[in-house]
Write a protein that holds these residues in place. Structure first.
Motif, PDB file in Angstrom:
ATOM      1  N   TYR A  51     -29.834 -29.581  86.261  1.00 46.27           N
ATOM      2  CA  TYR A  51     -29.295 -30.554  85.654  1.00 46.27           C
ATOM      3  C   TYR A  51     -29.762 -31.860  86.345  1.00 46.27           C
ATOM      4  N   ALA A  52     -30.857 -31.693  87.189  1.00 49.42           N
ATOM      5  CA  ALA A  52     -31.221 -32.883  87.954  1.00 49.42           C
ATOM      6  C   ALA A  52     -32.806 -32.739  87.376  1.00 49.42           C
TER       7      ALA A  52
ATOM      8  N   TYR B  68     -18.089 -24.232  95.387  1.00 43.99           N
ATOM      9  CA  TYR B  68     -19.697 -24.250  95.656  1.00 43.99           C
ATOM     10  C   TYR B  68     -20.387 -24.608  94.249  1.00 43.99           C
ATOM     11  N   ILE B  69     -20.132 -24.042  93.263  1.00 43.78           N
ATOM     12  CA  ILE B  69     -20.916 -24.273  91.875  1.00 43.78           C
ATOM     13  C   ILE B  69     -20.456 -25.823  91.401  1.00 43.78           C
ATOM     14  N   ARG B  70     -19.294 -26.125  91.730  1.00 42.18           N
ATOM     15  CA  ARG B  70     -19.146 -27.835  91.283  1.00 42.18           C
ATOM     16  C   ARG B  70     -19.819 -28.451  92.257  1.00 42.18           C
TER      17      ARG B  70
ATOM     18  N   LEU C  40     -26.558 -37.963  81.123  1.00 40.24           N
ATOM     19  CA  LEU C  40     -25.143 -37.037  81.101  1.00 40.24           C
ATOM     20  C   LEU C  40     -24.037 -37.825  81.777  1.00 40.24           C
ATOM     21  N   THR C  41     -23.018 -37.644  81.363  1.00 44.07           N
ATOM     22  CA  THR C  41     -21.535 -38.456  81.563  1.00 44.07           C
ATOM     23  C   THR C  41     -20.937 -37.260  82.651  1.00 44.07           C
TER      24      THR C  41
ATOM     25  N   ALA D 224     -20.169 -28.398  82.374  1.00 42.18           N
ATOM     26  CA  ALA D 224     -20.932 -27.619  82.914  1.00 42.18           C
ATOM     27  C   ALA D 224     -20.421 -26.745  84.127  1.00 42.18           C
ATOM     28  N   ALA D 225     -19.435 -27.517  84.931  1.00 45.54           N
ATOM     29  CA  ALA D 225     -19.071 -26.678  86.084  1.00 45.54           C
ATOM     30  C   ALA D 225     -18.100 -25.661  85.731  1.00 45.54           C
ATOM     31  N   ALA D 226     -17.252 -25.908  84.695  1.00 46.08           N
ATOM     32  CA  ALA D 226     -16.165 -25.207  84.183  1.00 46.08           C
ATOM     33  C   ALA D 226     -16.991 -23.944  83.557  1.00 46.08           C
ATOM     34  N   PHE D 227     -17.968 -24.259  82.515  1.00 43.73           N
ATOM     35  CA  PHE D 227     -18.396 -22.962  82.133  1.00 43.73           C
ATOM     36  C   PHE D 227     -19.197 -22.008  83.031  1.00 43.73           C
TER      37      PHE D 227
END
Length: 204
Positions: free
Chosen positions: A162-163, A86-88, A178-179, A186-189
């Motif tokens: 982030y958007a 979901y977060i990703r 951003l790349t 960011a997703a992992a964190f």
């Protein structure tokens, strides 16, 4: 729908997204969108008969992915896997639809006065489903007894920023944009922060 028609519609929606995000709904004119897209104004009206319809189309490019983003929460039994996906997915929406995301954020901040009632209803129903799932996980001992509303709001804000605040984020990170690796990081964190911070457990 023909490939050429879809390509032209996608171009107009993409350009309109940037124009609405930059100038706002009221200040954006169809002629400005046509000029930015480098196509004749009648062509814009051929595909979208009014600014309202084009604005709705822009909103749909982000609201539809947002509605689909909760599928892991709805369909997966394992809380860790569901929240990770979901977060990703939410972050990828910010990556892939930055302008439309800002248009949606502006619409919400102004009271969602133009947001179609059908989309409002679907978004509300989605939020209720997410809250119910969080509460169920807590009852089953699969996560801490955290306030489900605030957990949902935290995920929304952490991913959509982030958007919606990309200029500020890029400024702080000293890069023009951003790349993919930035979004992966960011997703992992964020996933680690939510899972560990809320005591989320996998089903054994």
């Amino acid at each position: 729908m023909s490939r050429i028609r879809r390509k032209n519609q996608d171009l107009i929606i993409e350009v309109a997204s940037e124009q609405f995000a930059t100038h706002g709904y009221a200040a954006t004119k169809m002629v400005d969108i046509a000029k930015a897209a480098e196509i004749p104004k009648p062509n814009v009206f051929y595909y979208f008969s009014s600014k309202d319809k084009l604005y709705y189309a822009v909103l749909e490019t982000v609201t539809q992915p947002l509605l689909e983003a909760s599928l892991p929460i709805e369909e997966l039994d394992d809380p860790v896997e569901a929240l990770t996906q979901y977060i990703r997915t939410k972050l990828m929406i910010s990556r892939d639809h930055p302008h439309a995301s800002r248009v949606f954020a502006s619409e919400v901040m102004s009271g969602a006065k133009v947001l179609p009632e059908g989309i409002r209803t679907k978004l509300f129903q989605q939020s209720q489903l997410i809250l119910e799932k969080f509460a169920n996980w807590a009852e089953q001992g699969l996560m801490d007894d955290v306030p489900p509303h605030h957990l949902m709001f935290a995920i929304w804000s952490a991913t959509q920023t982030y958007a919606d605040f990309s200029w500020q984020i890029c400024s702080v990170m000293d890069k023009p944009e951003l790349t993919d690796s930035d979004f992966d990081e960011a997703a992992a964190f964020l996933t680690k922060m939510v899972i560990q911070g809320c005591g989320v457990k996998s089903r054994v």
